[in-house]
Design an enzyme around this catalytic site. Structure first.
Site, mmCIF file in Angstrom:
data_model
loop_
_atom_site.group_PDB
_atom_site.id
_atom_site.type_symbol
_atom_site.label_atom_id
_atom_site.label_comp_id
_atom_site.label_asym_id
_atom_site.label_seq_id
_atom_site.Cartn_x
_atom_site.Cartn_y
_atom_site.Cartn_z
ATOM 1 N N HIS A 43 0.850 -1.192 0.000
ATOM 2 C CA HIS A 43 0.000 0.000 0.000
ATOM 3 C C HIS A 43 0.877 1.231 0.000
ATOM 4 O O HIS A 43 1.939 1.232 0.619
ATOM 5 C CB HIS A 43 -0.926 0.014 1.231
ATOM 6 C CG HIS A 43 -2.077 0.941 1.060
ATOM 7 N ND1 HIS A 43 -1.996 2.280 1.388
ATOM 8 C CD2 HIS A 43 -3.316 0.736 0.572
ATOM 9 C CE1 HIS A 43 -3.162 2.847 1.112
ATOM 10 N NE2 HIS A 43 -3.980 1.943 0.614
ATOM 11 N N GLU A 95 -7.806 -5.257 -0.358
ATOM 12 C CA GLU A 95 -8.334 -6.038 -1.473
ATOM 13 C C GLU A 95 -8.280 -7.541 -1.229
ATOM 14 O O GLU A 95 -9.065 -8.287 -1.800
ATOM 15 C CB GLU A 95 -7.562 -5.701 -2.758
ATOM 16 C CG GLU A 95 -7.589 -4.227 -3.150
ATOM 17 C CD GLU A 95 -8.919 -3.769 -3.673
ATOM 18 O OE1 GLU A 95 -9.957 -4.229 -3.179
ATOM 19 O OE2 GLU A 95 -8.931 -2.932 -4.592
HETATM 20 N N1 ACO Z 1 3.982 -7.643 -4.676
HETATM 21 C C1 ACO Z 1 5.298 -7.652 -4.971
HETATM 22 N N2 ACO Z 1 6.080 -6.551 -4.940
HETATM 23 C C2 ACO Z 1 5.484 -5.406 -4.571
HETATM 24 C C3 ACO Z 1 4.133 -5.336 -4.232
HETATM 25 C C4 ACO Z 1 3.382 -6.510 -4.299
HETATM 26 N N3 ACO Z 1 2.074 -6.518 -4.004
HETATM 27 N N4 ACO Z 1 3.823 -4.066 -3.915
HETATM 28 C C5 ACO Z 1 4.946 -3.346 -4.055
HETATM 29 N N5 ACO Z 1 5.950 -4.168 -4.446
HETATM 30 C C6 ACO Z 1 7.322 -3.791 -4.704
HETATM 31 C C7 ACO Z 1 7.461 -3.105 -6.045
HETATM 32 O O1 ACO Z 1 7.708 -4.019 -7.083
HETATM 33 C C8 ACO Z 1 8.634 -2.171 -5.801
HETATM 34 O O2 ACO Z 1 9.825 -2.915 -5.899
HETATM 35 P P1 ACO Z 1 11.122 -2.251 -6.586
HETATM 36 O O3 ACO Z 1 11.464 -1.087 -5.697
HETATM 37 O O4 ACO Z 1 12.114 -3.354 -6.564
HETATM 38 O O5 ACO Z 1 10.702 -1.837 -7.964
HETATM 39 C C9 ACO Z 1 8.473 -1.783 -4.335
HETATM 40 O O6 ACO Z 1 7.692 -2.835 -3.726
HETATM 41 C C10 ACO Z 1 7.725 -0.483 -4.165
HETATM 42 O O7 ACO Z 1 6.586 -0.494 -5.006
HETATM 43 P P2 ACO Z 1 5.810 0.823 -5.444
HETATM 44 O O8 ACO Z 1 4.930 0.523 -6.599
HETATM 45 O O9 ACO Z 1 6.765 1.973 -5.557
HETATM 46 O O10 ACO Z 1 4.991 1.081 -4.154
HETATM 47 P P3 ACO Z 1 3.672 1.899 -4.028
HETATM 48 O O11 ACO Z 1 3.565 2.226 -2.610
HETATM 49 O O12 ACO Z 1 3.595 3.013 -5.004
HETATM 50 O O13 ACO Z 1 2.578 0.829 -4.476
HETATM 51 C C11 ACO Z 1 0.665 -0.490 -4.619
HETATM 52 C C12 ACO Z 1 1.409 0.579 -3.798
HETATM 53 C C13 ACO Z 1 0.389 0.064 -6.015
HETATM 54 C C14 ACO Z 1 -0.664 -0.782 -3.948
HETATM 55 C C15 ACO Z 1 1.538 -1.773 -4.695
HETATM 56 O O14 ACO Z 1 1.836 -2.241 -3.400
HETATM 57 C C16 ACO Z 1 0.888 -2.873 -5.530
HETATM 58 O O15 ACO Z 1 1.030 -2.872 -6.755
HETATM 59 N N6 ACO Z 1 0.164 -3.851 -4.877
HETATM 60 C C17 ACO Z 1 -0.486 -4.883 -5.612
HETATM 61 C C18 ACO Z 1 -1.810 -4.392 -6.177
HETATM 62 C C19 ACO Z 1 -2.848 -4.150 -5.114
HETATM 63 O O16 ACO Z 1 -3.002 -4.923 -4.146
HETATM 64 N N7 ACO Z 1 -3.639 -3.056 -5.301
HETATM 65 C C20 ACO Z 1 -4.680 -2.650 -4.363
HETATM 66 C C21 ACO Z 1 -4.171 -1.552 -3.459
HETATM 67 S S1 ACO Z 1 -5.359 -1.142 -2.208
HETATM 68 C C22 ACO Z 1 -6.369 0.027 -2.938
HETATM 69 O O17 ACO Z 1 -5.963 0.825 -3.725
HETATM 70 C C23 ACO Z 1 -7.822 0.048 -2.579
#
Ligand code: ACO
Length: 367
Positions: A257, A312
């Protein structure tokens, strides 16, 4: 080069997705990401979800906004559902391939002008009708007319299936709708506020917010969560499947998140809802085992980045347990969050201020 530069107010890194930037003040909700706390207008989520209905939570959220009729929301939403059914023929005439979400947007766009504050109830009341009708149209079934004497959750489940739902399902749906009511300045709410800041019609703010919500990094994740659970299939497969996905650099849906650096409190509230439902079905047990395996794998793969269960994950499990088809997860999220979007839109409009940030030009210089 920047547009209208004001270095003192510039984001240190404009490619960081506005992380850490405060872009509004609000009385509606607060997300304390460090401590895993969500406050909805002065009350912790845990004190609302599971204790009051959707209508009760919306009344609580809207109480400072002087929205006409918000003290009798059950009646107001009932009337709004009846009014919204007028646009349902449009949904029936839509091209067969049109998804439920787009059919809802079509219906919303077709509502009469919604530029008075009281129209927050018109729109919030309309979405469940549009969702149920869109689902039935997409499935080749005749839409069912609303019953204005019922509460929103009961009528929504009835309009989907044609059958009066069990009370346990109504309570689980109310818990879900309260849980996702509002959540600070997330991507879709920010979108709603940007649109509202132009003094656009309220339904335009909701239409735009729906677009932002639809992506898998925001509200589009719970369907894929269930796909992941199905693909894993058995608890013994969880660790291997998750390890493979992370090795392929895939994201595990339902984890991570932008704001929470600890567990998303909404995940716990929804998990408690599964217990209240008495859901001892194998899928719930499988989900718990997958969650444990995913958290362990994420800690190893990303030791510097706390990645915990988000809303989610248990949304998918809870809604599946009450018989909601996975194609409806994101539409349902939109239907519930509409109350929050409308409140933010009205709050933003009252500031009278247009949201208009600047960009830094990195293209070629003018020839
Ligand atoms: N699985 C694996 N790796 C992840 C995940 C995940 N669920 N979430 C983040 N990471 C990793 C990214 O790949 C990134 O790695 P890197 O630095 O090596 O490239 C690092 O963690 C940071 O990721 P960001 O995208 O910069 O983090 P951000 O805080 O912007 O992302 C997000 C938040 C978009 C929710 C992300 O955690 C994600 O994609 N989760 C999966 C999708 C999801 O569950 N979405 C629902 C969110 S809840 C809502 O909006 C109601």
């Amino acid at each position: 080069m920047t547009e209208a530069p004001n270095p003192a107010r510039m984001t240190p890194d404009p490619t960081a997705g506005l992380e850490g930037i405060v872009a509004a003040t609000t009385r509606l909700s607060h997300v304390d990401g460090q401590n895993g706390v969500l406050i909805l207008r002065g009350k912790r989520l845990e004190d609302l979800a599971g204790t009051i209905s959707f209508e009760g939570a919306v009344r609580h959220l809207w109480q400072d906004l002087e929205i006409a009729g918000s003290d009798s929301l059950s009646a107001g939403f009932g009337q709004a559902r009846i009014a919204a059914f007028q646009v349902v023929p449009l949904l029936e005439q839509a091209p067969p391939g049109l998804a439920v979400f787009e059919r809802m947007q079509l219906g919303l766009a077709a509502l009469p002008e919604t530029n008075r504050p009281g129209d927050a109830a018109t729109i919030t009341g309309a979405l469940p009708v549009l969702l149920a009708a869109a689902h039935r149209c997409a499935a080749g079934l005749p839409p069912l007319a609303p019953d204005s004497t019922l509460d929103t959750a009961t009528d929504l489940l009835r309009m989907l299936t044609g059958v009066r739902p069990p009370q346990s399902h109504v309570e689980a749906l109310n818990r879900y709708l309260v849980t996702i009511l509002d959540h600070g300045l997330n991507a879709s709410t920010f979108t709603a506020r940007v649109i509202a800041s132009t003094q656009a019609d309220l339904k335009q703010a909701v239409l735009g917010a729906m677009g932002a919500l639809s992506g898998p990094l925001h509200g589009g994740a719970p369907g894929p969560v269930l796909d992941m659970i199905d693909a894993i299939g058995h608890p013994d497969n969880a660790t291997g499947w998750i390890g493979g996905a992370l090795a392929r650099k895939e994201r595990l849906m339902g984890f991570g998140h932008r704001i929470y650096r600890t567990r998303d409190p909404r995940a716990d509230v929804l998990k408690a809802g599964l217990k209240a439902l008495g859901a001892d079905n194998p899928k719930v047990q499988l989900a718990e085992r997958i969650e444990t395996a995913a958290l362990a794998a994420l800690r190893t793969a990303k030791p510097d980045r706390p990645l915990e269960t988000n809303v989610e994950f248990y949304t998918a499990v809870l809604l599946d347990a009450i018989g909601i088809d996975r194609s409806l997860f994101t539409p349902l999220f939109a239907a519930g969050r509409t109350a929050g979007w409308c409140a933010h839109a009205l709050e933003q409009q009252r500031t009278g201020k247009l949201i208009r940030p600047s960009s830094r030009y990195v293209g070629p210089p003018a020839a």
